[in-house]
Design a protein around this motif. Structure first.
Motif, PDB file in Angstrom:
ATOM      1  N   UNK A   1     117.454  49.978  37.562  1.00  0.00           N
ATOM      2  CA  UNK A   1     118.635  48.929  37.717  1.00  0.00           C
ATOM      3  C   UNK A   1     119.663  50.080  38.087  1.00  0.00           C
ATOM      4  N   UNK A   2     119.990  50.309  39.121  1.00  0.00           N
ATOM      5  CA  UNK A   2     121.196  51.160  39.802  1.00  0.00           C
ATOM      6  C   UNK A   2     122.316  50.438  40.162  1.00  0.00           C
ATOM      7  N   UNK A   3     123.501  50.753  39.463  1.00  0.00           N
ATOM      8  CA  UNK A   3     124.786  49.963  39.796  1.00  0.00           C
ATOM      9  C   UNK A   3     125.891  50.814  40.176  1.00  0.00           C
ATOM     10  N   UNK A   4     126.967  50.230  40.955  1.00  0.00           N
ATOM     11  CA  UNK A   4     127.894  51.150  41.392  1.00  0.00           C
ATOM     12  C   UNK A   4     129.214  51.364  40.254  1.00  0.00           C
TER      13      UNK A   4
ATOM     14  N   UNK B   1     130.568  56.239  42.063  1.00  0.00           N
ATOM     15  CA  UNK B   1     129.168  56.883  41.703  1.00  0.00           C
ATOM     16  C   UNK B   1     128.073  55.913  41.670  1.00  0.00           C
ATOM     17  N   UNK B   2     126.909  56.404  41.491  1.00  0.00           N
ATOM     18  CA  UNK B   2     125.785  55.336  41.130  1.00  0.00           C
ATOM     19  C   UNK B   2     125.095  55.716  39.631  1.00  0.00           C
ATOM     20  N   UNK B   3     125.173  54.826  38.865  1.00  0.00           N
ATOM     21  CA  UNK B   3     124.497  54.984  37.458  1.00  0.00           C
ATOM     22  C   UNK B   3     123.491  54.212  37.414  1.00  0.00           C
ATOM     23  N   UNK B   4     122.624  54.533  36.425  1.00  0.00           N
ATOM     24  CA  UNK B   4     121.203  53.762  36.301  1.00  0.00           C
ATOM     25  C   UNK B   4     121.600  53.063  34.753  1.00  0.00           C
ATOM     26  N   UNK B   5     121.174  51.726  34.666  1.00  0.00           N
ATOM     27  CA  UNK B   5     121.428  51.134  33.512  1.00  0.00           C
ATOM     28  C   UNK B   5     120.357  51.495  32.681  1.00  0.00           C
ATOM     29  N   UNK B   6     120.692  52.297  31.402  1.00  0.00           N
ATOM     30  CA  UNK B   6     119.665  52.773  30.558  1.00  0.00           C
ATOM     31  C   UNK B   6     119.808  52.213  29.195  1.00  0.00           C
ATOM     32  N   UNK B   7     119.455  51.086  28.738  1.00  0.00           N
ATOM     33  CA  UNK B   7     119.499  50.617  27.315  1.00  0.00           C
ATOM     34  C   UNK B   7     118.973  51.340  26.068  1.00  0.00           C
ATOM     35  N   UNK B   8     118.140  52.381  26.773  1.00  0.00           N
ATOM     36  CA  UNK B   8     117.703  53.266  25.846  1.00  0.00           C
ATOM     37  C   UNK B   8     118.363  54.452  25.532  1.00  0.00           C
ATOM     38  N   UNK B   9     119.373  54.636  26.253  1.00  0.00           N
ATOM     39  CA  UNK B   9     120.061  55.608  25.766  1.00  0.00           C
ATOM     40  C   UNK B   9     121.425  55.340  25.099  1.00  0.00           C
TER      41      UNK B   9
ATOM     42  N   UNK C   1     124.448  56.735  24.394  1.00  0.00           N
ATOM     43  CA  UNK C   1     125.632  57.119  25.092  1.00  0.00           C
ATOM     44  C   UNK C   1     125.724  57.474  26.550  1.00  0.00           C
ATOM     45  N   UNK C   2     126.711  56.767  27.067  1.00  0.00           N
ATOM     46  CA  UNK C   2     126.686  56.958  28.526  1.00  0.00           C
ATOM     47  C   UNK C   2     126.777  58.492  29.070  1.00  0.00           C
ATOM     48  N   UNK C   3     126.155  58.881  30.059  1.00  0.00           N
ATOM     49  CA  UNK C   3     125.980  60.257  30.520  1.00  0.00           C
ATOM     50  C   UNK C   3     126.668  60.242  31.926  1.00  0.00           C
ATOM     51  N   UNK C   4     127.278  61.317  32.405  1.00  0.00           N
ATOM     52  CA  UNK C   4     127.543  61.618  33.777  1.00  0.00           C
ATOM     53  C   UNK C   4     127.096  63.042  34.043  1.00  0.00           C
ATOM     54  N   UNK C   5     126.457  63.025  35.243  1.00  0.00           N
ATOM     55  CA  UNK C   5     125.861  64.305  35.626  1.00  0.00           C
ATOM     56  C   UNK C   5     126.600  65.459  35.621  1.00  0.00           C
TER      57      UNK C   5
ATOM     58  N   UNK D   1     124.439  59.285  36.951  1.00  0.00           N
ATOM     59  CA  UNK D   1     124.816  59.204  35.482  1.00  0.00           C
ATOM     60  C   UNK D   1     123.715  57.937  35.050  1.00  0.00           C
ATOM     61  N   UNK D   2     124.131  57.632  33.707  1.00  0.00           N
ATOM     62  CA  UNK D   2     123.449  56.755  32.797  1.00  0.00           C
ATOM     63  C   UNK D   2     124.353  56.004  32.231  1.00  0.00           C
ATOM     64  N   UNK D   3     124.306  54.744  32.475  1.00  0.00           N
ATOM     65  CA  UNK D   3     125.037  53.601  31.558  1.00  0.00           C
ATOM     66  C   UNK D   3     124.187  53.398  30.160  1.00  0.00           C
ATOM     67  N   UNK D   4     124.852  53.697  29.032  1.00  0.00           N
ATOM     68  CA  UNK D   4     124.222  53.654  27.831  1.00  0.00           C
ATOM     69  C   UNK D   4     124.746  52.479  27.125  1.00  0.00           C
TER      70      UNK D   4
END
Length: 130
Positions: A13-16, A28-36, A38-42, A104-107
């Motif tokens: 699940x990739x969102x803008x 940017x494009x972030x992956x929705x990652x409910x297993x993370x 904290x939100x991470x930016x590359x 990045x990852x949306x945590x």
């Protein structure tokens, strides 16, 4: 409630995401990652906005599947995704794999106090603030 579609063919699940830092706004494009947690930016994305580890508020030892290392924590003025805006949010920054295809990852911290629904039949992700 705000909803956005995602591409089922990507198997993720990739969102803008709009990230604002020092009055710069980047899409940017972030992956929705409910297993993370904290939100991470590359690291690449944060550097493109003119930031380096010297600008971080702290360095954090981390463990990944590739071993251990150091991540850096920044305060981002705002992150907006799926109709939700978080202001002055703390995010981690760490290099992402070259082939990750996201910035990045949306945590879980991004989704606090929301109702998150992922509908794989319609390929929609919906967020409702509570």
């Amino acid at each position: 409630m705000t909803k956005e579609t995602f591409d089922l063919n990507q198997k993720a699940i990739i969102v803008r995401v709009d990230v604002e830092l020092d009055y710069q706004k980047k899409r940017l494009l972030f992956l929705v990652d409910t297993g993370t947690q904290e939100t991470l930016i590359s690291e690449k994305a944060i550097r493109a906005m003119g930031y380096t580890p010297v600008d971080s508020i702290e360095d954090v030892p981390i463990r990944t599947i590739n071993g251990s290392g150091t991540a850096y924590r920044y305060i981002i003025e705002s992150i907006t995704a799926i109709g939700i805006t978080r202001q002055n949010i703390k995010v981690m920054s760490h290099p992402m794999p070259i082939d990750a295809g996201v910035d990045g990852l949306l945590g879980l911290d991004f989704f606090e106090n929301t109702k998150l629904t992922i509908d794989f039949k319609t390929a929609e992700i919906m967020v409702e603030t509570t």
